[in-house]
Design an enzyme around this catalytic site. Structure first.
Site, PDB file in Angstrom:
ATOM      1  N   GLY A   1       0.844  -1.193   0.000  1.00  0.00           N
ATOM      2  CA  GLY A   1       0.000   0.000   0.000  1.00  0.00           C
ATOM      3  C   GLY A   1       0.878   1.241   0.000  1.00  0.00           C
ATOM      4  O   GLY A   1       2.061   1.172   0.369  1.00  0.00           O
TER       5      GLY A   1
ATOM      6  N   GLN B   1       2.648   9.894   1.809  1.00  0.00           N
ATOM      7  CA  GLN B   1       4.004   9.347   1.948  1.00  0.00           C
ATOM      8  C   GLN B   1       4.937   9.814   0.837  1.00  0.00           C
ATOM      9  O   GLN B   1       6.152   9.711   0.963  1.00  0.00           O
ATOM     10  CB  GLN B   1       3.954   7.813   1.960  1.00  0.00           C
ATOM     11  CG  GLN B   1       3.259   7.240   3.186  1.00  0.00           C
ATOM     12  CD  GLN B   1       3.162   5.742   3.111  1.00  0.00           C
ATOM     13  OE1 GLN B   1       2.233   5.206   2.516  1.00  0.00           O
ATOM     14  NE2 GLN B   1       4.118   5.045   3.707  1.00  0.00           N
TER      15      GLN B   1
ATOM     16  N   CYS C   1       5.761  -0.275   7.700  1.00  0.00           N
ATOM     17  CA  CYS C   1       5.430   0.979   7.006  1.00  0.00           C
ATOM     18  C   CYS C   1       6.658   1.432   6.232  1.00  0.00           C
ATOM     19  O   CYS C   1       7.764   1.463   6.783  1.00  0.00           O
ATOM     20  CB  CYS C   1       5.017   2.044   8.027  1.00  0.00           C
ATOM     21  SG  CYS C   1       4.567   3.617   7.266  1.00  0.00           S
ATOM     22  N   LEU C   2       6.441   1.793   4.975  1.00  0.00           N
ATOM     23  CA  LEU C   2       7.565   2.229   4.133  1.00  0.00           C
ATOM     24  C   LEU C   2       8.139   3.552   4.648  1.00  0.00           C
ATOM     25  O   LEU C   2       9.276   3.885   4.335  1.00  0.00           O
ATOM     26  CB  LEU C   2       7.102   2.371   2.676  1.00  0.00           C
ATOM     27  CG  LEU C   2       6.526   1.073   2.084  1.00  0.00           C
ATOM     28  CD1 LEU C   2       6.009   1.318   0.664  1.00  0.00           C
ATOM     29  CD2 LEU C   2       7.553  -0.052   2.086  1.00  0.00           C
TER      30      LEU C   2
ATOM     31  N   HIS D   1      -4.627   1.282   7.600  1.00  0.00           N
ATOM     32  CA  HIS D   1      -3.277   1.851   7.752  1.00  0.00           C
ATOM     33  C   HIS D   1      -3.091   3.038   6.798  1.00  0.00           C
ATOM     34  O   HIS D   1      -2.599   4.104   7.196  1.00  0.00           O
ATOM     35  CB  HIS D   1      -2.251   0.739   7.463  1.00  0.00           C
ATOM     36  CG  HIS D   1      -0.819   1.148   7.485  1.00  0.00           C
ATOM     37  ND1 HIS D   1       0.064   0.728   8.457  1.00  0.00           N
ATOM     38  CD2 HIS D   1      -0.085   1.927   6.650  1.00  0.00           C
ATOM     39  CE1 HIS D   1       1.261   1.242   8.225  1.00  0.00           C
ATOM     40  NE2 HIS D   1       1.197   1.967   7.113  1.00  0.00           N
ATOM     41  N   GLU D   2      -3.510   2.867   5.536  1.00  0.00           N
ATOM     42  CA  GLU D   2      -3.323   3.963   4.550  1.00  0.00           C
ATOM     43  C   GLU D   2      -4.251   5.143   4.863  1.00  0.00           C
ATOM     44  O   GLU D   2      -3.857   6.304   4.688  1.00  0.00           O
ATOM     45  CB  GLU D   2      -3.570   3.454   3.123  1.00  0.00           C
ATOM     46  CG  GLU D   2      -2.721   2.278   2.673  1.00  0.00           C
ATOM     47  CD  GLU D   2      -1.235   2.427   2.919  1.00  0.00           C
ATOM     48  OE1 GLU D   2      -0.730   3.565   2.974  1.00  0.00           O
ATOM     49  OE2 GLU D   2      -0.568   1.388   3.084  1.00  0.00           O
TER      50      GLU D   2
ATOM     51  N   HIS E   1      -2.642   7.308   7.333  1.00  0.00           N
ATOM     52  CA  HIS E   1      -1.650   8.220   6.723  1.00  0.00           C
ATOM     53  C   HIS E   1      -2.322   9.503   6.225  1.00  0.00           C
ATOM     54  O   HIS E   1      -1.782  10.604   6.369  1.00  0.00           O
ATOM     55  CB  HIS E   1      -0.966   7.556   5.528  1.00  0.00           C
ATOM     56  CG  HIS E   1       0.212   6.686   5.869  1.00  0.00           C
ATOM     57  ND1 HIS E   1       1.326   7.166   6.528  1.00  0.00           N
ATOM     58  CD2 HIS E   1       0.463   5.380   5.616  1.00  0.00           C
ATOM     59  CE1 HIS E   1       2.210   6.171   6.668  1.00  0.00           C
ATOM     60  NE2 HIS E   1       1.705   5.074   6.129  1.00  0.00           N
TER      61      HIS E   1
HETATM   62  O1  K1U Z   1       1.786   2.368   4.081  1.00  0.00           O
HETATM   63  C1  K1U Z   1       2.832   1.776   3.914  1.00  0.00           C
HETATM   64  O2  K1U Z   1       3.874   2.238   4.348  1.00  0.00           O
HETATM   65  C2  K1U Z   1       2.866   0.452   3.201  1.00  0.00           C
HETATM   66  C3  K1U Z   1       2.814  -0.742   4.141  1.00  0.00           C
HETATM   67  C4  K1U Z   1       1.371  -1.199   4.258  1.00  0.00           C
HETATM   68  C5  K1U Z   1       1.048  -2.184   5.340  1.00  0.00           C
HETATM   69  C6  K1U Z   1       1.759  -3.330   5.537  1.00  0.00           C
HETATM   70  C7  K1U Z   1       1.418  -4.225   6.530  1.00  0.00           C
HETATM   71  C8  K1U Z   1       0.341  -3.980   7.315  1.00  0.00           C
HETATM   72  C9  K1U Z   1      -0.358  -2.818   7.132  1.00  0.00           C
HETATM   73  C10 K1U Z   1      -0.013  -1.915   6.144  1.00  0.00           C
HETATM   74  C11 K1U Z   1       3.702  -1.829   3.571  1.00  0.00           C
HETATM   75  O3  K1U Z   1       3.491  -2.282   2.509  1.00  0.00           O
HETATM   76  S1  K1U Z   1       5.037  -2.386   4.529  1.00  0.00           S
HETATM   77  C12 K1U Z   1       5.730  -3.722   3.558  1.00  0.00           C
HETATM   78  C13 K1U Z   1       4.947  -4.981   3.601  1.00  0.00           C
HETATM   79  O4  K1U Z   1       4.145  -5.179   4.499  1.00  0.00           O
HETATM   80  C14 K1U Z   1       5.103  -6.011   2.557  1.00  0.00           C
HETATM   81  C15 K1U Z   1       6.044  -5.917   1.580  1.00  0.00           C
HETATM   82  C16 K1U Z   1       6.159  -6.894   0.606  1.00  0.00           C
HETATM   83  C17 K1U Z   1       5.344  -7.984   0.613  1.00  0.00           C
HETATM   84  C18 K1U Z   1       4.395  -8.106   1.594  1.00  0.00           C
HETATM   85  C19 K1U Z   1       4.259  -7.115   2.566  1.00  0.00           C
HETATM   86 ZN    ZN Z   2       2.602   3.253   6.210  1.00  0.00          ZN
END
Ligand code: K1U
Ligand code: ZN
Length: 169
Positions: free
Chosen positions: A48, A53, A93-94, A135-136, A139
């Site tokens: 996401g 972000q 979270c990225l 989560h998004e 943000h």
């Molecule tokens: O909002 C963001 O920073 C993105 C975030 C979203 C998220 C992940 C997990 C739970 C809730 C919200 C991410 O994508 S973090 C990376 C991640 O979870 C992932 C990356 C590659 C494959 C699978 C998952």
């Molecule tokens: Zn995030």
């Protein structure tokens, strides 16, 4: 590839509350930006990405929780219409790299939004998709998943990331 820089905690721009989008803004330029956000999200990698972000403070986000990268979803002006139950999920979270923590969210939600063409839709989501939508949407309100943690844990994370940023510089 047109990858966008992702803001990292504690950047104060992550605390901006996004503004609603006028459907008249959903033009080719907007859709090109959406495409760049998907590329940035897949490259990170993530499931996401909220516009906040990438320092764009309009109310929209992109999500694809599939492993095959073929379930793109765009949510413009998302609103949660109803919630049911609770689930605890380990989130990342990225914008808060290397940190993961358990957060309690609604198990099932119904969300209303526009897609990138301005078409209204409603979606019932549960599991990881529901977690990611919540989560998004946080943000877009300037809220991060680490805000659900204790001030002590948040402070530890702040120090860890400051150290990481110093050694990267
Ligand atoms: O909002 C963001 O920073 C993105 C975030 C979203 C998220 C992940 C997990 C739970 C809730 C919200 C991410 O994508 S973090 C990376 C991640 O979870 C992932 C990356 C590659 C494959 C699978 C998952
Ligand atoms: Zn995030």
């Amino acid at each position: 590839m047109n990858l966008l820089p992702i803001l990292e905690f504690p950047d104060p721009r992550l605390r901006t509350v996004a503004r609603e989008i006028d459907p008249a803004e959903l033009d080719e330029g907007f859709r090109a930006h959406v495409a760049a956000m998907f590329e940035t999200m897949y490259a990170a990698p993530g499931i996401g990405l909220a516009a906040s972000q990438v320092d764009d403070h309009r109310r929209f986000m992109v999500i694809d929780v599939s492993e095959t990268h073929d379930e793109r979803r765009v949510f413009v002006n998302p609103r949660i219409l109803s919630r049911e139950g609770e689930q605890v999920c380990q989130e990342g979270c990225l914008s808060v790299p290397t940190i993961q923590a358990d957060v309690t969210r609604s198990e099932k939600i119904v969300v209303a939004a526009l897609d990138e063409f301005g078409t209204a839709f409603e979606l019932t989501a549960d599991g990881l998709l529901a977690v990611c939508i919540q989560h998004e949407m946080d943000h877009l309100l300037g809220k991060l998943f680490i805000d659900y943690l204790s001030p002590l844990k948040r402070d530890l994370i702040k120090r860890k990331l400051a150290k990481r940023q110093r050694s990267a510089a």
